[in-house]
Design a protein around this motif. Sequence first.
Motif, PDB file in Angstrom:
ATOM      1  N   SER A  42      -3.282   7.073 -13.535  1.00 29.51           N
ATOM      2  CA  SER A  42      -1.932   6.916 -13.591  1.00 29.51           C
ATOM      3  C   SER A  42      -1.223   8.162 -13.449  1.00 29.51           C
ATOM      4  CB  SER A  42      -1.713   6.465 -15.039  1.00 29.51           C
ATOM      5  OG  SER A  42      -2.218   7.392 -15.928  1.00 29.51           O
ATOM      6  N   ASP A  44       1.985  10.499 -14.628  1.00 27.94           N
ATOM      7  CA  ASP A  44       3.017  10.519 -15.779  1.00 27.94           C
ATOM      8  C   ASP A  44       3.167   9.228 -16.298  1.00 27.94           C
ATOM      9  OD1 ASP A  44       3.409  13.332 -15.084  1.00 27.94           O
ATOM     10  OD2 ASP A  44       5.186  12.927 -13.567  1.00 27.94           O
ATOM     11  N   GLY A  45       2.121   8.561 -16.594  1.00 25.50           N
ATOM     12  CA  GLY A  45       2.297   7.281 -17.399  1.00 25.50           C
ATOM     13  C   GLY A  45       2.267   6.108 -16.518  1.00 25.50           C
ATOM     14  N   GLU A  46       2.611   6.074 -15.175  1.00 26.10           N
ATOM     15  CA  GLU A  46       2.792   5.187 -14.190  1.00 26.10           C
ATOM     16  C   GLU A  46       1.402   4.714 -13.629  1.00 26.10           C
ATOM     17  OE1 GLU A  46       5.397   3.253 -13.450  1.00 26.10           O
ATOM     18  OE2 GLU A  46       6.388   4.209 -15.030  1.00 26.10           O
ATOM     19  N   TYR A  96       2.065  17.490 -13.634  1.00 27.82           N
ATOM     20  CA  TYR A  96       1.843  15.983 -13.719  1.00 27.82           C
ATOM     21  C   TYR A  96       0.825  15.637 -14.662  1.00 27.82           C
ATOM     22  CZ  TYR A  96       4.091  15.793  -8.946  1.00 27.82           C
ATOM     23  OH  TYR A  96       5.245  15.913  -8.193  1.00 27.82           O
ATOM     24  N   ARG A  97       1.114  14.718 -15.551  1.00 24.62           N
ATOM     25  CA  ARG A  97       0.263  14.095 -16.260  1.00 24.62           C
ATOM     26  C   ARG A  97      -0.618  13.054 -15.654  1.00 24.62           C
ATOM     27  NH1 ARG A  97      -0.520  14.761 -21.439  1.00 24.62           N
ATOM     28  NH2 ARG A  97      -1.454  13.066 -22.896  1.00 24.62           N
ATOM     29  N   GLY A  99      -3.842  10.571 -15.536  1.00 19.40           N
ATOM     30  CA  GLY A  99      -4.721   9.507 -16.415  1.00 19.40           C
ATOM     31  C   GLY A  99      -5.959   9.109 -15.469  1.00 19.40           C
ATOM     32  N   ARG A 116     -11.572   6.879 -20.822  1.00 16.31           N
ATOM     33  CA  ARG A 116     -10.050   7.660 -20.503  1.00 16.31           C
ATOM     34  C   ARG A 116      -9.976   9.115 -20.584  1.00 16.31           C
ATOM     35  NH1 ARG A 116      -8.619   2.539 -21.959  1.00 16.31           N
ATOM     36  NH2 ARG A 116      -8.172   1.245 -20.078  1.00 16.31           N
ATOM     37  N   THR A 118      -6.766  12.306 -19.968  1.00 11.69           N
ATOM     38  CA  THR A 118      -5.657  12.383 -19.487  1.00 11.69           C
ATOM     39  C   THR A 118      -5.416  14.072 -19.643  1.00 11.69           C
ATOM     40  OG1 THR A 118      -4.711  10.384 -20.164  1.00 11.69           O
ATOM     41  CG2 THR A 118      -3.164  12.296 -19.845  1.00 11.69           C
ATOM     42  N   GLU A 120      -2.678  17.550 -17.981  1.00 12.99           N
ATOM     43  CA  GLU A 120      -1.519  18.044 -17.348  1.00 12.99           C
ATOM     44  C   GLU A 120      -2.184  18.564 -16.168  1.00 12.99           C
ATOM     45  OE1 GLU A 120       2.462  17.823 -17.436  1.00 12.99           O
ATOM     46  OE2 GLU A 120       1.233  16.932 -18.899  1.00 12.99           O
TER      47      GLU A 120
END
Length: 125
Positions: A42, A44-46, A96-97, A99, A116, A118, A120
Amino acid sequence: MMDNKMIIEGSLENVDGGFAFQGRLPYYRGLGLSMVEDIEVSVDGEPVAREAIRFSVRGKTYTLDEMETVYDDRWNFGEKATIIVLKDGGLKPGSYRIGFGTRLRISYLPMVPTTRDTKELALAA
């Protein structure tokens, strides 16, 4: 499991056809590629579509579907694999974050672990 060590800091880069980062197997032993049931990414959460993810190790690159039947290659403990995301133009410079998740099939575990991480990550200009 070593979920906080999966994403290699400072590894985000644009590549031909998209962007990539490096990741480690979150397991204390190596696994055959067919035992990596899924990889999730992912930004930025997408979530990124499975079809847009590629896995590369020791100069060989696979789609996730191809990995399901790769019995003669491994992802070794501590080895850095390159996770490639197909995206026209890659990413713009910035932070960007990212994941990164894996679902592994381990013969002696009664469940399929999903791990998982995550982090930055910054992409330089």
